[in-house]
Design an enzyme around this catalytic site. Sequence first.
Site, PDB file in Angstrom:
ATOM      1  N   THR A  60     -17.137  19.971  42.931  1.00 25.78           N
ATOM      2  CA  THR A  60     -16.222  20.514  43.921  1.00 25.78           C
ATOM      3  C   THR A  60     -14.998  19.616  44.072  1.00 25.78           C
ATOM      4  O   THR A  60     -14.827  18.639  43.328  1.00 25.78           O
ATOM      5  CB  THR A  60     -16.951  20.759  45.262  1.00 25.78           C
ATOM      6  OG1 THR A  60     -16.095  21.496  46.137  1.00 25.78           O
ATOM      7  CG2 THR A  60     -17.358  19.455  45.944  1.00 25.78           C
ATOM      8  N   LYS A  64     -12.690  19.012  39.969  1.00 24.94           N
ATOM      9  CA  LYS A  64     -12.933  20.112  39.029  1.00 24.94           C
ATOM     10  C   LYS A  64     -12.125  19.974  37.729  1.00 24.94           C
ATOM     11  O   LYS A  64     -12.519  20.502  36.700  1.00 24.94           O
ATOM     12  CB  LYS A  64     -12.627  21.460  39.689  1.00 24.94           C
ATOM     13  CG  LYS A  64     -13.631  21.826  40.775  1.00 24.94           C
ATOM     14  CD  LYS A  64     -13.366  23.205  41.348  1.00 24.94           C
ATOM     15  CE  LYS A  64     -14.346  23.517  42.465  1.00 24.94           C
ATOM     16  NZ  LYS A  64     -14.243  24.916  42.932  1.00 24.94           N
ATOM     17  N   ASN A  85     -16.787  23.735  37.387  1.00 27.36           N
ATOM     18  CA  ASN A  85     -17.540  23.563  38.631  1.00 27.36           C
ATOM     19  C   ASN A  85     -19.045  23.535  38.390  1.00 27.36           C
ATOM     20  O   ASN A  85     -19.827  23.441  39.325  1.00 27.36           O
ATOM     21  CB  ASN A  85     -17.186  24.663  39.649  1.00 27.36           C
ATOM     22  CG  ASN A  85     -17.786  25.999  39.298  1.00 27.36           C
ATOM     23  OD1 ASN A  85     -17.582  26.504  38.194  1.00 27.36           O
ATOM     24  ND2 ASN A  85     -18.531  26.590  40.220  1.00 27.36           N
ATOM     25  N   GLY A 124      -1.668  27.914  46.556  1.00 28.75           N
ATOM     26  CA  GLY A 124      -2.251  26.660  46.095  1.00 28.75           C
ATOM     27  C   GLY A 124      -2.332  26.626  44.577  1.00 28.75           C
ATOM     28  O   GLY A 124      -2.399  27.665  43.920  1.00 28.75           O
ATOM     29  N   GLY A 126      -4.406  24.050  42.848  1.00 34.65           N
ATOM     30  CA  GLY A 126      -5.472  23.115  42.452  1.00 34.65           C
ATOM     31  C   GLY A 126      -6.479  23.745  41.511  1.00 34.65           C
ATOM     32  O   GLY A 126      -6.277  24.838  40.987  1.00 34.65           O
TER      33      GLY A 126
END
Length: 243
Positions: A60, A64, A85, A124, A126
């Site tokens: 997490t 990742k 993940n 986002g 990420g």
Amino acid sequence: MKNIYGLLGRNIGYSFSRGFFSEKFETENLDCEYTNFDIPQITDITEVIKDTKIQGLNVTIPYKQEVIEYLDDLDPIAKEIGAVNVIKFNKEKGLIGYNSDYYGFIESLKPLLNDTVKKALILGTGGASKAIAYALQQLHIEYTFVSRNSGHDKLSYKNIDKLIMANHTLIINCTPLGTHPNIHDCPDIPYQYITNNHVLYDLIYNPAETTFMHQGKEKGATVSNGLQMLKLQAEKAWEIWNA
């Protein structure tokens, strides 16, 4: 000897995974244990993977993408996404990285979609957003990333206007904004332009209804948190570990 599975991350005391798998192991009478490996930096993974009892790990935030350089191989989908993940510990092949986030997202999103959803905004950039982008490609939904700063193929929050909101009826929050305890935070989008055609999907699951979701619901939008996605990706992880 118990088989050990676990979650690799930072500041993961809140983790969904440990509760989910611990309950699964007890309910199904499996001789397994699930542990949180809360590491301050990715280099500490070298200590974790020395444990020969570990059969698999979930990964997490914020590792990742960083974890990839410590793996021996990547499943083709994880390679294309560029984020991992799930790690399978394979005796012959070493550590193999997979991504089950995209599967959990697709299967939890399908029931929410309506005929107007042709384009999406991904809030986002990420590791989680990479899996979401891959999932949307599989669903033939065009997407645009939104970040603090605009750039190649991404908008900044201040760029989002009424027309963009009208054309992008699926909005996915891949940022941590709104996570407990900062429950009043939310992404800075013009919520006044949300309609009942919109679908607002938040990867956050604590709280169950984020401010992002609440704002959408007030405008008649379909909203969802990330809990169903988490359950589905966790079950897929279990399949991967035991395949």
